[in-house]
Design a protein around this motif. Structure first.
Motif, PDB file in Angstrom:
ATOM      1  N   PRO C  40       1.112  15.289   3.370  1.00 13.54           N
ATOM      2  CA  PRO C  40      -0.215  15.327   3.992  1.00 13.54           C
ATOM      3  C   PRO C  40      -1.076  14.171   3.493  1.00 13.54           C
ATOM      4  O   PRO C  40      -1.058  13.828   2.304  1.00 13.54           O
ATOM      5  CB  PRO C  40      -0.790  16.654   3.517  1.00 13.54           C
ATOM      6  CG  PRO C  40       0.358  17.431   2.967  1.00 13.54           C
ATOM      7  CD  PRO C  40       1.365  16.436   2.530  1.00 13.54           C
ATOM      8  N   ALA C  41      -1.831  13.592   4.395  1.00  7.94           N
ATOM      9  CA  ALA C  41      -2.640  12.436   4.052  1.00  7.94           C
ATOM     10  C   ALA C  41      -3.646  12.769   2.946  1.00  7.94           C
ATOM     11  O   ALA C  41      -3.991  11.939   2.122  1.00  7.94           O
ATOM     12  CB  ALA C  41      -3.375  11.937   5.286  1.00  7.94           C
ATOM     13  N   ALA C  42      -4.079  14.011   2.949  1.00 10.72           N
ATOM     14  CA  ALA C  42      -5.080  14.429   1.976  1.00 10.72           C
ATOM     15  C   ALA C  42      -4.649  14.181   0.531  1.00 10.72           C
ATOM     16  O   ALA C  42      -5.457  13.978  -0.358  1.00 10.72           O
ATOM     17  CB  ALA C  42      -5.414  15.899   2.161  1.00 10.72           C
ATOM     18  N   HIS C  43      -3.367  14.204   0.315  1.00  6.94           N
ATOM     19  CA  HIS C  43      -2.890  14.012  -1.058  1.00  6.94           C
ATOM     20  C   HIS C  43      -2.787  12.545  -1.440  1.00  6.94           C
ATOM     21  O   HIS C  43      -2.474  12.215  -2.568  1.00  6.94           O
ATOM     22  CB  HIS C  43      -1.517  14.665  -1.223  1.00  6.94           C
ATOM     23  CG  HIS C  43      -1.587  16.153  -1.251  1.00  6.94           C
ATOM     24  ND1 HIS C  43      -1.552  16.916  -0.108  1.00  6.94           N
ATOM     25  CD2 HIS C  43      -1.720  17.021  -2.274  1.00  6.94           C
ATOM     26  CE1 HIS C  43      -1.635  18.205  -0.423  1.00  6.94           C
ATOM     27  NE2 HIS C  43      -1.741  18.302  -1.725  1.00  6.94           N
ATOM     28  N   ALA C  44      -2.998  11.668  -0.473  1.00  7.15           N
ATOM     29  CA  ALA C  44      -2.680  10.262  -0.707  1.00  7.15           C
ATOM     30  C   ALA C  44      -3.734   9.546  -1.548  1.00  7.15           C
ATOM     31  O   ALA C  44      -4.515   8.762  -1.048  1.00  7.15           O
ATOM     32  CB  ALA C  44      -2.491   9.555   0.632  1.00  7.15           C
ATOM     33  N   THR C  45      -3.759   9.845  -2.817  1.00  7.01           N
ATOM     34  CA  THR C  45      -4.659   9.142  -3.731  1.00  7.01           C
ATOM     35  C   THR C  45      -3.837   8.114  -4.486  1.00  7.01           C
ATOM     36  O   THR C  45      -3.515   8.281  -5.648  1.00  7.01           O
ATOM     37  CB  THR C  45      -5.298  10.126  -4.712  1.00  7.01           C
ATOM     38  OG1 THR C  45      -4.231  10.828  -5.359  1.00  7.01           O
ATOM     39  CG2 THR C  45      -6.191  11.106  -3.980  1.00  7.01           C
ATOM     40  N   ALA C  46      -3.502   7.075  -3.775  1.00  3.19           N
ATOM     41  CA  ALA C  46      -2.548   6.118  -4.313  1.00  3.19           C
ATOM     42  C   ALA C  46      -3.087   5.360  -5.522  1.00  3.19           C
ATOM     43  O   ALA C  46      -4.241   4.933  -5.559  1.00  3.19           O
ATOM     44  CB  ALA C  46      -2.147   5.138  -3.224  1.00  3.19           C
ATOM     45  N   THR C  47      -2.245   5.227  -6.489  1.00  4.96           N
ATOM     46  CA  THR C  47      -2.506   4.405  -7.666  1.00  4.96           C
ATOM     47  C   THR C  47      -2.277   2.945  -7.295  1.00  4.96           C
ATOM     48  O   THR C  47      -1.376   2.648  -6.519  1.00  4.96           O
ATOM     49  CB  THR C  47      -1.502   4.799  -8.771  1.00  4.96           C
ATOM     50  OG1 THR C  47      -1.629   6.183  -9.012  1.00  4.96           O
ATOM     51  CG2 THR C  47      -1.728   4.002 -10.033  1.00  4.96           C
ATOM     52  N   PRO C  48      -3.086   2.035  -7.841  1.00  8.35           N
ATOM     53  CA  PRO C  48      -2.776   0.629  -7.584  1.00  8.35           C
ATOM     54  C   PRO C  48      -1.363   0.353  -8.061  1.00  8.35           C
ATOM     55  O   PRO C  48      -0.999   0.747  -9.178  1.00  8.35           O
ATOM     56  CB  PRO C  48      -3.804  -0.128  -8.424  1.00  8.35           C
ATOM     57  CG  PRO C  48      -4.863   0.871  -8.749  1.00  8.35           C
ATOM     58  CD  PRO C  48      -4.208   2.214  -8.732  1.00  8.35           C
ATOM     59  N   GLY C  49      -0.569  -0.280  -7.257  1.00  8.53           N
ATOM     60  CA  GLY C  49       0.812  -0.535  -7.621  1.00  8.53           C
ATOM     61  C   GLY C  49       1.746   0.472  -6.986  1.00  8.53           C
ATOM     62  O   GLY C  49       2.954   0.267  -6.963  1.00  8.53           O
ATOM     63  N   ASP C  50       1.207   1.533  -6.484  1.00  7.59           N
ATOM     64  CA  ASP C  50       2.045   2.532  -5.830  1.00  7.59           C
ATOM     65  C   ASP C  50       2.613   2.000  -4.524  1.00  7.59           C
ATOM     66  O   ASP C  50       2.106   1.053  -3.927  1.00  7.59           O
ATOM     67  CB  ASP C  50       1.202   3.777  -5.505  1.00  7.59           C
ATOM     68  CG  ASP C  50       1.229   4.784  -6.629  1.00  7.59           C
ATOM     69  OD1 ASP C  50       1.740   4.454  -7.718  1.00  7.59           O
ATOM     70  OD2 ASP C  50       0.745   5.904  -6.418  1.00  7.59           O
ATOM     71  N   VAL C  51       3.649   2.679  -4.099  1.00  7.81           N
ATOM     72  CA  VAL C  51       4.265   2.396  -2.811  1.00  7.81           C
ATOM     73  C   VAL C  51       3.314   2.844  -1.711  1.00  7.81           C
ATOM     74  O   VAL C  51       2.622   3.851  -1.852  1.00  7.81           O
ATOM     75  CB  VAL C  51       5.594   3.157  -2.708  1.00  7.81           C
ATOM     76  CG1 VAL C  51       6.119   3.159  -1.286  1.00  7.81           C
ATOM     77  CG2 VAL C  51       6.601   2.565  -3.668  1.00  7.81           C
ATOM     78  N   ALA C  52       3.280   2.098  -0.616  1.00  9.88           N
ATOM     79  CA  ALA C  52       2.454   2.512   0.520  1.00  9.88           C
ATOM     80  C   ALA C  52       2.990   3.823   1.073  1.00  9.88           C
ATOM     81  O   ALA C  52       4.207   4.065   1.078  1.00  9.88           O
ATOM     82  CB  ALA C  52       2.466   1.436   1.598  1.00  9.88           C
ATOM     83  N   HIS C  53       2.069   4.631   1.550  1.00  8.64           N
ATOM     84  CA  HIS C  53       2.412   5.980   1.988  1.00  8.64           C
ATOM     85  C   HIS C  53       3.506   5.997   3.053  1.00  8.64           C
ATOM     86  O   HIS C  53       4.359   6.876   3.085  1.00  8.64           O
ATOM     87  CB  HIS C  53       1.151   6.663   2.515  1.00  8.64           C
ATOM     88  CG  HIS C  53       1.368   8.094   2.825  1.00  8.64           C
ATOM     89  ND1 HIS C  53       1.602   9.035   1.838  1.00  8.64           N
ATOM     90  CD2 HIS C  53       1.431   8.757   4.008  1.00  8.64           C
ATOM     91  CE1 HIS C  53       1.775  10.214   2.398  1.00  8.64           C
ATOM     92  NE2 HIS C  53       1.685  10.076   3.712  1.00  8.64           N
ATOM     93  N   LYS C  54       3.484   5.000   3.898  1.00  4.49           N
ATOM     94  CA  LYS C  54       4.421   5.003   5.025  1.00  4.49           C
ATOM     95  C   LYS C  54       5.884   4.920   4.605  1.00  4.49           C
ATOM     96  O   LYS C  54       6.786   5.152   5.410  1.00  4.49           O
ATOM     97  CB  LYS C  54       4.099   3.849   5.965  1.00  4.49           C
ATOM     98  CG  LYS C  54       4.280   2.480   5.306  1.00  4.49           C
ATOM     99  CD  LYS C  54       3.731   1.360   6.182  1.00  4.49           C
ATOM    100  CE  LYS C  54       3.733   0.052   5.401  1.00  4.49           C
ATOM    101  NZ  LYS C  54       3.005  -1.008   6.112  1.00  4.49           N
ATOM    102  N   TYR C  55       6.133   4.545   3.397  1.00  4.46           N
ATOM    103  CA  TYR C  55       7.517   4.401   2.943  1.00  4.46           C
ATOM    104  C   TYR C  55       8.066   5.661   2.294  1.00  4.46           C
ATOM    105  O   TYR C  55       9.164   5.650   1.762  1.00  4.46           O
ATOM    106  CB  TYR C  55       7.621   3.235   1.947  1.00  4.46           C
ATOM    107  CG  TYR C  55       7.226   1.909   2.531  1.00  4.46           C
ATOM    108  CD1 TYR C  55       7.888   1.408   3.657  1.00  4.46           C
ATOM    109  CD2 TYR C  55       6.201   1.159   1.985  1.00  4.46           C
ATOM    110  CE1 TYR C  55       7.526   0.184   4.207  1.00  4.46           C
ATOM    111  CE2 TYR C  55       5.835  -0.065   2.523  1.00  4.46           C
ATOM    112  CZ  TYR C  55       6.498  -0.542   3.651  1.00  4.46           C
ATOM    113  OH  TYR C  55       6.154  -1.741   4.193  1.00  4.46           O
ATOM    114  N   LEU C  56       7.274   6.692   2.290  1.00  9.03           N
ATOM    115  CA  LEU C  56       7.653   7.881   1.520  1.00  9.03           C
ATOM    116  C   LEU C  56       8.086   9.042   2.407  1.00  9.03           C
ATOM    117  O   LEU C  56       7.670   9.155   3.559  1.00  9.03           O
ATOM    118  CB  LEU C  56       6.474   8.319   0.655  1.00  9.03           C
ATOM    119  CG  LEU C  56       5.984   7.273  -0.350  1.00  9.03           C
ATOM    120  CD1 LEU C  56       4.766   7.793  -1.093  1.00  9.03           C
ATOM    121  CD2 LEU C  56       7.098   6.915  -1.317  1.00  9.03           C
ATOM    122  N   THR C  57       8.892   9.879   1.839  1.00 13.08           N
ATOM    123  CA  THR C  57       9.277  11.126   2.476  1.00 13.08           C
ATOM    124  C   THR C  57       9.282  12.193   1.393  1.00 13.08           C
ATOM    125  O   THR C  57       9.290  11.892   0.201  1.00 13.08           O
ATOM    126  CB  THR C  57      10.656  11.008   3.156  1.00 13.08           C
ATOM    127  OG1 THR C  57      10.908  12.207   3.879  1.00 13.08           O
ATOM    128  CG2 THR C  57      11.757  10.801   2.149  1.00 13.08           C
TER     129      THR C  57
END
Lengths: 189, 189, 189, 189, 189, 189, 189, 189
Positions: C40-57
């Motif tokens: 869910p997008a709501a969880h997407a609190t990406a850390t700098p350096g993290d992988v972009a959300h679109k690459y994840l499953t």
């Protein structure tokens, strides 16, 4: 080695002055191994310390880019049908060039794909065909590294096998092999 | 792969109409891998079903006869000094081409010879030299299949490593390497 | 990959500007792998350096506690009948989560339990059923890591296999599988 | 487990009436493992026979497409500098997702790349940094499957490691790691 | 075997009438191996075909339930501190009794835990202590199956080691060992 | 686990139907595992730090002297008939106790003897009998470590298997098994 | 062991009162193992610290030169027919003496050749003959290291097997075995 | 092999008419390998089909009885001091001849004993001495199969190593080696 009884050996000796170099020529004459071509003399800019040209042979390989392209084409074909598979490309030396472990593919699929590719390139035939050979020779399947299950196809250059593509994880080996063939087809375009 | 940022990729695309084939050209342009030469067009008598030429590369290898010659020369050199050793020749793919387990050689010598040959061809340097690199990078020796002990030498074609010769079993690694060098020397004649 | 022929690819390209990200979307659209759900997008609190959300499953797993509970339930069931067995739980990636070597169980039971669990999760069926498939495809059993003997059952989430439970050591595979089912049943309460 | 001291445990017990289910809740409460997110209730359309929801956890992974993209970006970076390397991507479970054996790369590079990737994802740090830890704990490098040589970098989601990228075959580990970082960078765009 | 020089042997011979049985007695006299106790005569209800009593010895083991309890206590201790670890219990024969792969634990933790447990039970000391012995004997760590990293503790009965508990995956070996000790402590209550 | 705080545990202890501590009692009650006997209270002179008595079980083993005696008796029987064989004794944990590689025995005999012994002790039957079971369950032979060829016999104490004796190298499995039985017979005198 | 037929055995018994010293001489008297001959007394110039003569036996082996000669003769025979094969020679101890990986031979051929050679020397028969034995004993092929496919032949001295020659890679096992026989024939000249 | 430069080779050629046979003579002339003696002509009652005598060499081995005697003497020595150890005897080919897993010996002792024996026979020195060589050549210990810990001693015949005896499991390597020496000493009586 009974040299005197071997015509090629004598000829070779004349050319190279020795036993082993003789064989180089012979082998070259015996036809192209793994689609090998004789290295053109024009390229022979030997470095000091290099091996003499007569001891060398060439072999043909897929580039890693081509191998990756084939693997991805096989994966695409599987994904397009909603199948979860792993894919592998193995070269004629038996070394794995590319692997792709598909999302959600069964854990057995990764090694299975490698072995199917290995089997196809070893015997230069699709593994679906090779399964049939077990009727006559059931112990073929005991050769280390092989897996006699549909899903592996050879890749050829000038008719000689240079790589194998293996797919595993679909509900049937026929499906796996369909995807593997899609991978191979991508290299003929 | 960010194609638009890569000059070569765009060129390649023009030529081959695709992502992966592009790289083939690129790699070809980047220089000869393992003393590879571009397959001359004259040989391109493709069989239906074969891989398209653009996906292929060539690599240079020792013939098995040459590999056997080198191994025997190394063994001869050891026997001439009364040393009991094993000898191995490994190609650039890491596959063992020839092994000779010497009469009376220690049991550890067989696998040691293979690993020395593997190490020499992997790093394109005699293992006696590579031992020195451990000063800076001690964990190099943890790479699977390697053995950082004197006794292995690379065999090159046009400066690129195409094989390694390993000898083990003599009282010192220096002796082992002397015999390995004798094996390599036999391929320069 | 023939991008122009693939509707999804073009869409994807629009979204991500590239080849591989495209497939991310495609795969997401193709259905849930291993009971995966889109993060869910709501969880997407990406850390700098993290992988972009679109690459994840995402994928679903048993907790270790659940796996241990199942293993112990299987062991309990065996002990209740006076049988000496070993038990294993393997996840969908083929990694062993839990093992229990039963008191007095035969030495072969430990590895057998792991392999039965592995086989059940690989093919999403009880191994007693899978044995039957060997009639049609006898070489299925040559897949590394598998064991086609009754005693393994899959554990599913939303119908997809997420783990396997294997039991070995009882006088018959049917008994082993009864205990494995008891382990799986403990996770439905 | 000192249940009485643990608030979560009591809650869990209320829910599940038992020891192990309790822990499920606990772990969920303890924070996201491997960037795991709680499976949204909306997706919970359990199949009869499925595991109860309370026994499940989610984990985040790279898609195979993303993993392939990263591997190819690493390979591109190496080729652009004329280096011959192999590349591997390994997930947080230690399973290899993608491998690419570079044209002309040394035979040791394939397994080295896998091990560097494995090491980076295991310890969530570049292997160049991990080498430094050996000063304090030299036996860290004896952990099976690891290789403490520069060339591996972790890939993270929400700060947790979800994959490792490993590159091997360049003349120095620093170069290898530069290419591995290029692979990781491709996933942040 | 120079029997005549060995007092025990003569005595033994008198008792058992033979060479090998003699040693049985001797060993019994030499103290309890692995907390072994002489099998009480009262239990000797030999089945026809059974081995004669004089050839037997007893050894003490953890029950699988006790081993599971210890493993879970170690896991609980780690979870309570928010650490992600794997846990293993290995018996005095070197066989793994229980494994628990923790949620989100690094992939290297599973095998590391087994090896730490193995090392602790082999040398009857915590692995944190054993690391110190490498100062004197650095090659101790080359013994197959061992891992000299803090995180393993022995479990004893009558002072003899009967099992080892290993934990791996926490940021430091000291933490790992703290959890392992928690596992061992659970067996003293 | 603080059992006293756990309702189920107390119940379980009383009833034995619950999970961990319960099973300790249950197993004791369920009969002797591997001819195990309850450790007599009289021996319980626990060392501080020792495991509590309730977590322990005893198992019966051949002494190494007895195992060696059996192996030598088997070898003697073979030599007496002019046969060249190897002999192995494996305990109920699957650990090899004794091996003897016979003079002039085929190289395959050593590992074969170990596997026959392992198989016999695993299934508590002579391997000649076990071969027959393959009619019903052909995949039994796929269990790692086993070899379903005549030549292995179990050794029992109170009817439970405690070791296996394997012989290999004679022209027929029947001969091998005759010698193995001679080894077992030596332990009944 | 028929001790009474062996004069020394009785003597030995007098000295040591036991089993083992007796057998030393007995075995010598029982005939030559692996074409072994008793070491002539004339050679017995024992070094201080050496083993006493009575504990020794001799065995006959191919020299490495002979093994290499046989391997090359087999390779020559294959090349003469345009076949691409690998060749191996294995001694009676199961150790590989010589390997030759043929130019362009399939990757499976190398290990197959070793296993065929191993099988032939283990059972002292051509593997083409041994395949037939599987009719009666199908599990023979489960012996580790063996491969029951035509292509391996034994080499004998005084009727006892001292080595095996294996060839693999030709389109049929019969061809492989023809080349192996050519290798063996080279040692009878 | 540069035959013309090698006096022995020319002679050999005269005798045997070939390349490889030549070396047979050479090697014979170079002295006894592994205490080998030339097979006396008197024994040469060749079977039709046998290898020609010129291709053969002899090597000296411990009988299995002698190896067992040494192993038991080592075990006796350990038991006499109340130590729990495992013992192994390995021949010059690296094959294990005898193993004894001592009652109550640590699980690591079995494989350690084999490796110490292997190391001692490989380098013809006690492993306590070999440990010292690591000062100069630390990577010696990376040779597969070796273990550089005190506890292994070679067994010699005419000064050449024919076997190694390894002991492991005592509190110190010095103790282990004392027992190994006791094993070796038993073969000098």
């Amino acid at each position: 080695m009974k040299l005197t009884a071997s015509p090629f050996a004598r000829t070779a000796r004349a050319v190279t002055g020795g036993l082993l170099a003789a064989a180089v020529v012979t082998l070259g004459g015996a036809g192209a191994a793994s689609a090998a071509v004789a290295a053109p003399a024009a390229h022979a800019t030997a470095t000091p310390g290099d091996v003499a040209h007569k001891y060398l042979t060439e072999s043909t390989h897929l580039t890693i880019r081509a191998a990756a392209k084939a693997a991805e084409a096989a994966m695409d074909a599987a994904v397009a049908e909603g199948q979860r598979v792993s894919v592998a490309v193995v070269d004629r030396n038996g070394n794995t060039l590319v692997t792709l472990r598909g999302d959600g593919a069964g854990p057995q699929s990764y090694e299975s794909a490698i072995r199917k590719a290995y089997t196809a390139v070893s015997f230069n035939a699709p593994t679906s065909v090779l399964v049939g050979r077990l009727q006559q020779q059931p112990t073929l399947k005991d050769i280390p590294g092989t897996l006699f299950l549909a899903g592996g196809v050879p890749v050829t250059a000038k008719g000689s096998p240079i790589a194998g593509i293996g797919v595993a994880g679909a509900p049937s080996g026929d499906l796996d092999e369909k995807f593997a063939r899609a991978g191979a087809a991508a290299l003929r375009r």
